[in-house]
Design a protein around this motif. Sequence first.
Motif, PDB file in Angstrom:
ATOM      1  N   THR A 147      -4.269   3.039  -0.835  1.00  0.00           N
ATOM      2  CA  THR A 147      -3.909   3.698   0.394  1.00  0.00           C
ATOM      3  C   THR A 147      -4.221   2.727   1.509  1.00  0.00           C
ATOM      4  O   THR A 147      -4.908   1.869   1.314  1.00  0.00           O
ATOM      5  CB  THR A 147      -4.490   4.971   0.458  1.00  0.00           C
ATOM      6  N   LEU A 148      -3.639   3.065   2.518  1.00  0.00           N
ATOM      7  CA  LEU A 148      -4.154   2.125   3.838  1.00  0.00           C
ATOM      8  C   LEU A 148      -5.695   2.608   4.222  1.00  0.00           C
ATOM      9  O   LEU A 148      -6.408   1.435   4.613  1.00  0.00           O
ATOM     10  CB  LEU A 148      -3.346   2.894   5.087  1.00  0.00           C
ATOM     11  N   ASP A 149      -6.259   3.670   3.959  1.00  0.00           N
ATOM     12  CA  ASP A 149      -7.502   3.776   4.058  1.00  0.00           C
ATOM     13  C   ASP A 149      -8.432   2.951   3.001  1.00  0.00           C
ATOM     14  O   ASP A 149      -9.261   2.346   3.477  1.00  0.00           O
ATOM     15  CB  ASP A 149      -7.902   5.278   3.831  1.00  0.00           C
ATOM     16  N   GLN A 150      -7.936   2.972   1.647  1.00  0.00           N
ATOM     17  CA  GLN A 150      -8.651   2.063   0.819  1.00  0.00           C
ATOM     18  C   GLN A 150      -8.804   0.497   1.199  1.00  0.00           C
ATOM     19  O   GLN A 150      -9.615  -0.177   1.163  1.00  0.00           O
ATOM     20  CB  GLN A 150      -7.935   2.352  -0.434  1.00  0.00           C
ATOM     21  N   LEU A 151      -7.434   0.289   1.810  1.00  0.00           N
ATOM     22  CA  LEU A 151      -7.217  -1.187   2.272  1.00  0.00           C
ATOM     23  C   LEU A 151      -8.354  -1.588   3.498  1.00  0.00           C
ATOM     24  O   LEU A 151      -8.940  -2.533   3.319  1.00  0.00           O
ATOM     25  CB  LEU A 151      -5.916  -1.775   2.756  1.00  0.00           C
ATOM     26  N   ASN A 152      -8.333  -0.436   4.201  1.00  0.00           N
ATOM     27  CA  ASN A 152      -9.292  -0.757   5.541  1.00  0.00           C
ATOM     28  C   ASN A 152     -10.806  -0.651   5.214  1.00  0.00           C
ATOM     29  O   ASN A 152     -11.582  -1.631   5.629  1.00  0.00           O
ATOM     30  CB  ASN A 152      -8.810   0.148   6.555  1.00  0.00           C
ATOM     31  N   TYR A 197       0.815  -1.336   0.003  1.00  0.00           N
ATOM     32  CA  TYR A 197      -0.031  -0.062  -0.087  1.00  0.00           C
ATOM     33  C   TYR A 197       0.908   1.184  -0.231  1.00  0.00           C
ATOM     34  O   TYR A 197       2.109   1.093   0.523  1.00  0.00           O
ATOM     35  CB  TYR A 197      -0.980  -0.057   1.164  1.00  0.00           C
ATOM     36  N   SER A 198       0.303   2.313  -0.545  1.00  0.00           N
ATOM     37  CA  SER A 198       1.095   3.304  -0.450  1.00  0.00           C
ATOM     38  C   SER A 198       0.850   4.351   0.833  1.00  0.00           C
ATOM     39  O   SER A 198      -0.286   4.683   1.089  1.00  0.00           O
ATOM     40  CB  SER A 198       0.322   4.462  -1.689  1.00  0.00           C
ATOM     41  N   ASN A 212       7.124  15.014  -3.740  1.00  0.00           N
ATOM     42  CA  ASN A 212       8.571  14.787  -3.660  1.00  0.00           C
ATOM     43  C   ASN A 212       8.717  13.366  -3.560  1.00  0.00           C
ATOM     44  O   ASN A 212      10.048  12.896  -3.758  1.00  0.00           O
ATOM     45  CB  ASN A 212       9.217  15.500  -2.428  1.00  0.00           C
ATOM     46  N   CYS A 213       7.962  12.504  -2.903  1.00  0.00           N
ATOM     47  CA  CYS A 213       8.419  11.032  -2.992  1.00  0.00           C
ATOM     48  C   CYS A 213       7.073  10.180  -2.526  1.00  0.00           C
ATOM     49  O   CYS A 213       5.983  10.694  -1.895  1.00  0.00           O
ATOM     50  CB  CYS A 213       9.355  10.916  -1.625  1.00  0.00           C
ATOM     51  N   GLN A 214       6.999   9.170  -3.083  1.00  0.00           N
ATOM     52  CA  GLN A 214       6.102   8.257  -2.610  1.00  0.00           C
ATOM     53  C   GLN A 214       6.529   6.962  -1.906  1.00  0.00           C
ATOM     54  O   GLN A 214       7.748   6.761  -2.168  1.00  0.00           O
ATOM     55  CB  GLN A 214       5.175   7.497  -3.946  1.00  0.00           C
ATOM     56  N   VAL A 215       6.007   6.675  -0.619  1.00  0.00           N
ATOM     57  CA  VAL A 215       6.526   5.831   0.135  1.00  0.00           C
ATOM     58  C   VAL A 215       5.541   4.757   0.069  1.00  0.00           C
ATOM     59  O   VAL A 215       4.371   4.875   0.426  1.00  0.00           O
ATOM     60  CB  VAL A 215       6.801   6.191   1.606  1.00  0.00           C
ATOM     61  N   ILE A 216       6.072   3.494  -0.233  1.00  0.00           N
ATOM     62  CA  ILE A 216       5.158   2.247  -0.295  1.00  0.00           C
ATOM     63  C   ILE A 216       5.779   1.051   0.606  1.00  0.00           C
ATOM     64  O   ILE A 216       6.855   0.884   0.774  1.00  0.00           O
ATOM     65  CB  ILE A 216       5.355   1.863  -1.783  1.00  0.00           C
ATOM     66  N   ILE A 217       4.673   0.827   1.424  1.00  0.00           N
ATOM     67  CA  ILE A 217       4.976  -0.678   1.997  1.00  0.00           C
ATOM     68  C   ILE A 217       4.715  -1.721   1.173  1.00  0.00           C
ATOM     69  O   ILE A 217       3.459  -1.981   1.025  1.00  0.00           O
ATOM     70  CB  ILE A 217       4.143  -0.634   3.414  1.00  0.00           C
ATOM     71  N   GLU A 218       5.452  -2.734   1.108  1.00  0.00           N
ATOM     72  CA  GLU A 218       5.356  -3.623   0.323  1.00  0.00           C
ATOM     73  C   GLU A 218       5.900  -5.124   0.726  1.00  0.00           C
ATOM     74  O   GLU A 218       6.918  -5.347   1.187  1.00  0.00           O
ATOM     75  CB  GLU A 218       6.080  -3.194  -1.151  1.00  0.00           C
ATOM     76  N   ASP A 219       5.270  -6.124   0.246  1.00  0.00           N
ATOM     77  CA  ASP A 219       5.803  -7.624   0.400  1.00  0.00           C
ATOM     78  C   ASP A 219       6.128  -8.131  -0.839  1.00  0.00           C
ATOM     79  O   ASP A 219       5.262  -8.050  -1.926  1.00  0.00           O
ATOM     80  CB  ASP A 219       4.701  -8.319   1.088  1.00  0.00           C
ATOM     81  N   PHE A 220       7.039  -9.013  -0.933  1.00  0.00           N
ATOM     82  CA  PHE A 220       7.432 -10.038  -1.929  1.00  0.00           C
ATOM     83  C   PHE A 220       7.068 -11.341  -1.177  1.00  0.00           C
ATOM     84  O   PHE A 220       7.694 -11.697  -0.080  1.00  0.00           O
ATOM     85  CB  PHE A 220       8.859 -10.001  -2.615  1.00  0.00           C
ATOM     86  N   MET A 221       6.543 -12.545  -2.290  1.00  0.00           N
ATOM     87  CA  MET A 221       6.124 -13.695  -1.409  1.00  0.00           C
ATOM     88  C   MET A 221       7.338 -14.603  -1.354  1.00  0.00           C
ATOM     89  O   MET A 221       8.330 -14.719  -2.255  1.00  0.00           O
ATOM     90  CB  MET A 221       4.923 -14.249  -2.197  1.00  0.00           C
ATOM     91  N   PRO A 222       7.181 -15.451  -0.242  1.00  0.00           N
ATOM     92  CA  PRO A 222       8.432 -16.414  -0.419  1.00  0.00           C
ATOM     93  C   PRO A 222       8.606 -17.292  -1.399  1.00  0.00           C
ATOM     94  O   PRO A 222       7.394 -17.707  -2.160  1.00  0.00           O
ATOM     95  CB  PRO A 222       7.955 -17.468   0.935  1.00  0.00           C
ATOM     96  N   GLY A 223       9.836 -17.510  -1.983  1.00  0.00           N
ATOM     97  CA  GLY A 223      10.268 -18.314  -2.925  1.00  0.00           C
ATOM     98  C   GLY A 223      10.010 -17.473  -4.502  1.00  0.00           C
ATOM     99  O   GLY A 223      10.445 -18.148  -5.344  1.00  0.00           O
ATOM    100  N   ASP A 224       9.645 -16.552  -4.404  1.00  0.00           N
ATOM    101  CA  ASP A 224       9.182 -15.804  -5.794  1.00  0.00           C
ATOM    102  C   ASP A 224      10.689 -15.353  -6.396  1.00  0.00           C
ATOM    103  O   ASP A 224      11.570 -14.816  -5.480  1.00  0.00           O
ATOM    104  CB  ASP A 224       8.240 -14.688  -5.685  1.00  0.00           C
ATOM    105  N   GLU A 225      10.831 -15.268  -7.624  1.00  0.00           N
ATOM    106  CA  GLU A 225      11.665 -14.972  -8.329  1.00  0.00           C
ATOM    107  C   GLU A 225      11.443 -13.987  -9.463  1.00  0.00           C
ATOM    108  O   GLU A 225      10.601 -14.271 -10.139  1.00  0.00           O
ATOM    109  CB  GLU A 225      12.817 -15.825  -8.972  1.00  0.00           C
ATOM    110  N   PHE A 226      11.907 -12.757  -9.801  1.00  0.00           N
ATOM    111  CA  PHE A 226      11.616 -11.807 -10.733  1.00  0.00           C
ATOM    112  C   PHE A 226      12.462 -10.785 -11.059  1.00  0.00           C
ATOM    113  O   PHE A 226      13.846 -10.872 -10.256  1.00  0.00           O
ATOM    114  CB  PHE A 226      10.288 -11.162 -10.363  1.00  0.00           C
TER     115      PHE A 226
END
Length: 149
Positions: A138-143, A42-43, A49-63
């Motif tokens: 955004t976090l609000d959109q996720l919630n 989520y953003s 000036n900057c976008q800050v993103i909290i992000e997960d990559f999944m176990p075992g993935d390669e890209f």
Amino acid sequence: MPIGLAPTARSVFASHDIDHAALDGAPLFDLPFNPGVKIRGYSAINQPNCQVIIEDFMPGDEFWWTFAHDEIQYALAGEMEVEVYMPPLYSEVERATIRAGTVYSYPVGARKYVKVTSDVPFRHICFCPPSPDYPFPTLDQLNSATKQE
């Protein structure tokens, strides 16, 4: 039309407390240009000036990914192996193991190969200056989406 020394929109103060539970429950979506690879995120802040993103990559993935802007990241959890191919000819390669507590950066034009080696998602914060305005919720959109389910 902006005038003066700042011809673009100005950023404002923003702060954000990372909501790990919301990210854990966020829907997975396809990583562009990488069929079968899913990420979530989520953003947290999106200012000119900057976008800050909290992000997960999944176990075992390669890209593979190529950076259209400079980016600084901070690892929160998990582990990944990364190979970074440096522009302009991509013949210079940097390799690293990234773990929780590591801060690292990618220059514009760098191409990376990632392999998530942990059995938990590789969670990190991405600082993207100036904002590329990636279409993360955004976090609000996720919630809001969670409440509607």
